[in-house]
Write a protein that holds these residues in place. Structure first.
Motif, PDB file in Angstrom:
ATOM      1  N   LEU A 251      15.979   1.605 -32.391  1.00 30.00           N
ATOM      2  CA  LEU A 251      15.000   2.119 -32.101  1.00 30.00           C
ATOM      3  C   LEU A 251      14.683   3.534 -31.235  1.00 30.00           C
ATOM      4  N   GLY A 252      14.936   4.791 -31.276  1.00 35.23           N
ATOM      5  CA  GLY A 252      14.961   6.411 -31.342  1.00 35.23           C
ATOM      6  C   GLY A 252      13.919   6.363 -32.961  1.00 35.23           C
ATOM      7  N   ILE A 253      15.238   6.862 -33.158  1.00 32.06           N
ATOM      8  CA  ILE A 253      15.414   6.668 -34.717  1.00 32.06           C
ATOM      9  C   ILE A 253      14.040   5.600 -35.384  1.00 32.06           C
ATOM     10  N   LEU A 254      13.374   4.748 -35.025  1.00 29.75           N
ATOM     11  CA  LEU A 254      12.190   4.477 -35.801  1.00 29.75           C
ATOM     12  C   LEU A 254      10.966   4.964 -35.275  1.00 29.75           C
ATOM     13  N   LEU A 255      11.240   5.134 -33.478  1.00 25.05           N
ATOM     14  CA  LEU A 255       9.835   5.718 -33.229  1.00 25.05           C
ATOM     15  C   LEU A 255       9.800   7.207 -33.314  1.00 25.05           C
ATOM     16  N   ARG A 256      10.673   7.703 -33.702  1.00 29.62           N
ATOM     17  CA  ARG A 256      10.773   9.386 -34.089  1.00 29.62           C
ATOM     18  C   ARG A 256      10.092   8.913 -35.022  1.00 29.62           C
ATOM     19  N   ASP A 257      10.262   8.109 -36.248  1.00 29.71           N
ATOM     20  CA  ASP A 257       9.838   8.547 -38.166  1.00 29.71           C
ATOM     21  C   ASP A 257       8.115   7.776 -38.116  1.00 29.71           C
ATOM     22  N   HIS A 258       7.860   7.750 -37.273  1.00 28.78           N
ATOM     23  CA  HIS A 258       6.837   6.985 -36.378  1.00 28.78           C
ATOM     24  C   HIS A 258       5.655   8.767 -36.150  1.00 28.78           C
ATOM     25  N   GLN A 259       6.823   9.209 -35.752  1.00 29.89           N
ATOM     26  CA  GLN A 259       5.773  10.349 -35.322  1.00 29.89           C
ATOM     27  C   GLN A 259       5.776  10.075 -33.856  1.00 29.89           C
ATOM     28  N   LEU A 260       6.240   9.213 -32.900  1.00 27.12           N
ATOM     29  CA  LEU A 260       6.238   9.675 -31.601  1.00 27.12           C
ATOM     30  C   LEU A 260       6.891  10.251 -30.817  1.00 27.12           C
ATOM     31  N   PRO A 261       6.944  11.052 -29.654  1.00 26.12           N
ATOM     32  CA  PRO A 261       7.709  12.028 -29.910  1.00 26.12           C
ATOM     33  C   PRO A 261       9.013  10.870 -28.551  1.00 26.12           C
ATOM     34  N   PHE A 262       9.866  10.509 -28.949  1.00 24.31           N
ATOM     35  CA  PHE A 262      10.753   9.033 -28.404  1.00 24.31           C
ATOM     36  C   PHE A 262      11.690  10.559 -28.194  1.00 24.31           C
ATOM     37  N   PRO A 263      12.158  11.055 -27.088  1.00 18.46           N
ATOM     38  CA  PRO A 263      13.540  12.031 -27.235  1.00 18.46           C
ATOM     39  C   PRO A 263      15.086  11.212 -27.524  1.00 18.46           C
ATOM     40  N   GLU A 264      15.693  12.252 -28.282  1.00 19.50           N
ATOM     41  CA  GLU A 264      17.184  12.256 -28.790  1.00 19.50           C
ATOM     42  C   GLU A 264      17.881  12.067 -28.042  1.00 19.50           C
ATOM     43  N   ASN A 265      18.781  11.661 -27.764  1.00 22.67           N
ATOM     44  CA  ASN A 265      20.770  11.184 -27.317  1.00 22.67           C
ATOM     45  C   ASN A 265      20.218  10.455 -26.086  1.00 22.67           C
ATOM     46  N   ILE A 266      19.081   9.293 -26.538  1.00 22.48           N
ATOM     47  CA  ILE A 266      19.313   8.527 -25.265  1.00 22.48           C
ATOM     48  C   ILE A 266      19.468   6.533 -26.145  1.00 22.48           C
ATOM     49  N   PHE A 267      20.794   6.652 -25.273  1.00 26.07           N
ATOM     50  CA  PHE A 267      21.471   5.205 -25.726  1.00 26.07           C
ATOM     51  C   PHE A 267      21.409   4.605 -24.787  1.00 26.07           C
ATOM     52  N   ALA A 274      12.981   4.328 -18.506  1.00 24.11           N
ATOM     53  CA  ALA A 274      12.239   5.425 -18.390  1.00 24.11           C
ATOM     54  C   ALA A 274      11.392   6.648 -19.222  1.00 24.11           C
ATOM     55  N   ALA A 275      12.082   6.561 -20.354  1.00 24.32           N
ATOM     56  CA  ALA A 275      11.765   7.224 -21.043  1.00 24.32           C
ATOM     57  C   ALA A 275      10.141   6.897 -21.960  1.00 24.32           C
ATOM     58  N   ILE A 276       9.924   5.878 -22.595  1.00 26.56           N
ATOM     59  CA  ILE A 276       9.268   5.039 -22.982  1.00 26.56           C
ATOM     60  C   ILE A 276       7.920   4.876 -21.470  1.00 26.56           C
ATOM     61  N   LEU A 277       8.261   5.183 -20.548  1.00 27.14           N
ATOM     62  CA  LEU A 277       7.201   4.453 -19.044  1.00 27.14           C
ATOM     63  C   LEU A 277       6.875   6.453 -18.870  1.00 27.14           C
ATOM     64  N   SER A 278       7.585   6.963 -19.230  1.00 27.93           N
ATOM     65  CA  SER A 278       7.010   8.274 -19.122  1.00 27.93           C
ATOM     66  C   SER A 278       5.848   8.965 -20.239  1.00 27.93           C
TER      67      SER A 278
END
Length: 287
Positions: A251-267, A274-278
């Motif tokens: 999911l994180g890879i997909l979001l970042r591919d769409h230029q959304l600033p989802f942090p790396e190293n979240i599994f 917490a990251a999505i709410l932020s």
């Protein structure tokens, strides 16, 4: 209690036309209180490695040590291994054989030569730890129980030995979704109570959720060893080994591919939420 494998190699049917090396030159230390996940594709050596941890298999070369003592050295009391390191096979319910639940759970402690009073105490304690009330199941045949309950009885038989380390080979295999979640919650609870855990698993999501450390096996060797964050940060390397990554990682890879600033190293799911709410709160403030 610390378990150490030093340069362990195991070859099946050595010297025959069917000779095959399952694990090769594996060195590994399992520390008190760890939740260690063993991962790797089918045939990578995970289960063979697991069976060396409690001495069920003897290395072709190398040593297995418990608190610095070689468990295969002459004079080492093998009962010390059985007491301290419990091994739960895949589909352990297939090994149930006694006419009642209580007798099945009591089998191991009886072999230790304990008193009847001590055995009864351990049986009650072990059944309670796996969530099976003694007064409701003790006199039942284990074969009258559900699949998930039978597996709990099998694990209770290991826990009745009061091991310091529990080794489980795909403990949730074949269970329905609810029984699977119950089984994993049980194992997490045992770990939180102080039992060290080694869990062989094909589920990267389970590894991310529960383990404190993961060891990746490939072609009988340790390919990677680290925390789940360290291991899953190498998604491409894992995929080349034929392994998946947690769904949250994809999911994180997909979001970042769409230029959304989802942090790396979240599994883990809770960290992703917490990251999505932020991110959502940040967007609201920006508006």
């Amino acid at each position: 209690m610390q378990v150490t494998l030093e340069n362990v190699t195991h070859t099946y049917q050595p010297g025959s036309p069917f000779q095959a090396t399952a694990i090769e030159n594996v060195s590994l230390t399992i520390n008190p209180g760890e939740f260690l996940a063993l991962i790797g594709h089918t045939g990578s050596g995970k289960s063979t490695l697991a069976q060396h941890i409690n001495g069920l298999l003897r290395p072709t070369t190398g040593r297995v040590l418990i608190d610095g003592k070689d468990i295969h050295e002459k004079g080492f009391d093998k009962r010390e291994i059985r007491k301290n390191v419990g091994l739960v096979f895949q589909y352990p319910e297939h090994q149930l054989f006694e006419e009642t639940v209580a007798k099945d759970v009591a089998f191991g402690p009886k072999n230790l030569g304990l008193s009847g009073e001590e055995i009864d105490e351990r049986v009650k304690e072990a059944l309670e730890r796996v969530g099976l009330p003694y007064d409701q199941v003790a006199e039942k045949s284990p074969f009258e129980l559900s699949g998930g309950q039978m597996r709990r009885v099998a694990i209770a038989g290991v826990l009745a030995m009061r091991p310091k380390l529990l080794v489980l080979d795909e403990p949730a295999a074949g269970l329905d979704p609810q029984s699977r979640e119950d089984m994993l919650s049980l194992i997490l609870g045992l770990h939180r109570q102080g039992t060290a855990v080694v869990m062989v698993s094909h589920s990267m999501d389970d590894v991310a959720r529960f383990s404190t450390r993961a060891v990746v096996m490939e072609k009988g060797k340790v390919a990677m060893d680290g925390t789940p964050v360290e291991i899953f940060s190498h998604a491409e390397k894992l995929e080349k080994m034929g392994l998946d990554v947690p769904g949250i990682c994809r999911l994180g890879i997909l979001l970042r591919d769409h230029q959304l600033p989802f942090p790396e190293n979240i599994f883990r799911e809770q960290d992703a939420l917490a990251a999505i709410l932020s991110l959502w709160k940040g967007d609201r403030h920006a508006q």
